[in-house]
Design a protein around this motif. Structure first.
Motif, mmCIF file in Angstrom:
data_model
loop_
_atom_site.group_PDB
_atom_site.id
_atom_site.type_symbol
_atom_site.label_atom_id
_atom_site.label_comp_id
_atom_site.label_asym_id
_atom_site.label_seq_id
_atom_site.Cartn_x
_atom_site.Cartn_y
_atom_site.Cartn_z
ATOM 1 N N ARG A 1 0.830 -1.208 0.000
ATOM 2 C CA ARG A 1 0.000 0.000 0.000
ATOM 3 C C ARG A 1 0.867 1.260 0.000
ATOM 4 O O ARG A 1 0.533 2.256 -0.650
ATOM 5 C CB ARG A 1 -0.927 -0.007 1.223
ATOM 6 N N GLN A 2 1.989 1.219 0.700
ATOM 7 C CA GLN A 2 2.859 2.390 0.727
ATOM 8 C C GLN A 2 3.422 2.687 -0.657
ATOM 9 O O GLN A 2 3.458 3.844 -1.089
ATOM 10 C CB GLN A 2 3.994 2.189 1.729
ATOM 11 N N ARG A 3 3.852 1.647 -1.362
ATOM 12 C CA ARG A 3 4.393 1.858 -2.711
ATOM 13 C C ARG A 3 3.331 2.409 -3.651
ATOM 14 O O ARG A 3 3.628 3.199 -4.546
ATOM 15 C CB ARG A 3 4.975 0.546 -3.251
ATOM 16 N N ALA A 4 2.088 2.002 -3.443
ATOM 17 C CA ALA A 4 0.987 2.495 -4.269
ATOM 18 C C ALA A 4 0.438 3.823 -3.761
ATOM 19 O O ALA A 4 -0.458 4.396 -4.384
ATOM 20 C CB ALA A 4 -0.136 1.459 -4.306
ATOM 21 N N GLN A 5 0.986 4.309 -2.623
ATOM 22 C CA GLN A 5 0.520 5.542 -1.989
ATOM 23 C C GLN A 5 -0.975 5.479 -1.685
ATOM 24 O O GLN A 5 -1.721 6.447 -1.877
ATOM 25 C CB GLN A 5 0.852 6.753 -2.858
ATOM 26 N N THR A 6 -1.412 4.296 -1.211
ATOM 27 C CA THR A 6 -2.794 4.094 -0.783
ATOM 28 C C THR A 6 -2.838 4.179 0.733
ATOM 29 O O THR A 6 -2.468 3.235 1.432
ATOM 30 C CB THR A 6 -3.321 2.721 -1.242
ATOM 31 N N ALA A 7 -3.244 5.325 1.239
ATOM 32 C CA ALA A 7 -3.268 5.526 2.688
ATOM 33 C C ALA A 7 -4.544 4.942 3.292
ATOM 34 O O ALA A 7 -5.594 4.940 2.639
ATOM 35 C CB ALA A 7 -3.171 7.016 2.998
ATOM 36 N N PRO A 8 -4.441 4.437 4.537
ATOM 37 C CA PRO A 8 -3.208 4.337 5.323
ATOM 38 C C PRO A 8 -2.449 3.056 5.001
ATOM 39 O O PRO A 8 -3.021 2.111 4.465
ATOM 40 C CB PRO A 8 -3.727 4.317 6.758
ATOM 41 N N TRP A 9 -1.173 3.042 5.351
ATOM 42 C CA TRP A 9 -0.394 1.805 5.207
ATOM 43 C C TRP A 9 0.155 1.312 6.545
ATOM 44 O O TRP A 9 0.786 0.278 6.609
ATOM 45 C CB TRP A 9 0.731 1.969 4.193
#
Length: 251
Positions: A106-114
């Motif tokens: 999720r962090q790599r995809a910038q999908t918050a929160p991670w």
């Protein structure tokens, strides 16, 4: 007698001269040694980055909770596990039954929160660990890391910025509530400005603050990178949220 005296004087003077030469020969290298060498003039290289999380596989499909699961919490979750895109997480610290983890997918995809909470029974390696401060430390997601290489940390302990374990407090001191703002985008709740993640806020949630208006002490709007202390009723958590997630605080 005079020739003998003359010879004695010559010998004495010669000895003194040799001594002086010898002293000079010794002191010159010592003086030059005080000058900084090219190596000494170089600045110390930066230390490798701290390895904050213990990477581990999720062994069964489990939800990752935005906030620590308990009564009256707005229990938002996302799926994780072998059948999902979130198969591996990094353990930051643990409690008796849950681990606070970072979902790299999720962090790599910038999908918050991670950052979120997952039951420890869902993890292959159920602990946080202290890794050596080296370039590319070994972090085996497919098996527990050796204790003599990355010793496990007790519940509520996590590696700090200087690679020294610190106790994590997820209950910052309360303050009187004087105002409130609406959350614009999902963001992390921290136990201090840019410190340990302890929960999350979501769009449309209320964030109660310790000031009547969300402004700095000089009356100016906050910069998006600054942190604001308050309380999230949905998360049931006090802490700091970055101003970037609170539009009323930056405009």
């Amino acid at each position: 007698m005079k020739p003998n005296i003359r010879r004695g004087l010559i010998v004495a003077c010669t000895a003194m001269t040799l001594t002086a030469v010898a002293d000079t020969a010794v002191t010159v290298p010592e003086a030059s040694a005080t000058l900084s060498s090219p190596l000494e003039r170089q600045t110390n290289p930066k230390l490798p980055k701290v390895h904050y999380t213990n990477q581990t596989k999720i062994i069964k499909d489990c939800p990752i909770h935005w906030n620590y699961p308990r009564e009256a919490v707005n229990d938002q979750t996302w799926p994780a596990g072998p059948s999902t895109g979130s198969k591996i997480v990094g353990v930051r610290y643990t409690t008796a039954h849950y681990a606070l983890v970072r979902d790299g997918q999720r962090q790599r995809a910038q999908t918050a929160p991670w950052w979120g909470w997952i039951e420890k029974d869902c993890l292959l390696d159920k602990v946080a660990r202290k890794f050596p401060r080296v370039e590319r430390p070994r972090d085996r997601a497919s098996q527990p890391d050796p204790e003599d290489y990355a010793p496990r940390l007790d519940d509520w302990w996590a590696t700090g910025g200087n690679n020294i374990p610190k106790r994590v407090d997820i209950t910052p001191s309360h303050r009187p509530i004087k105002g409130q703002v609406s959350v614009g985008t999902a963001g992390t709740i921290r136990n201090g400005p840019n410190k340990f993640a302890i929960g999350n806020v979501g769009p449309g949630w209320t964030f109660q603050i310790a000031r009547s208006q969300c402004r700095r002490l000089d009356g100016q709007p906050y910069k998006p990178s600054q942190w604001i202390f308050g309380y999230s009723p949905d998360a049931r958590r006090w802490g700091w949220v970055q101003a970037a997630h609170l539009p009323a605080c930056t405009s």
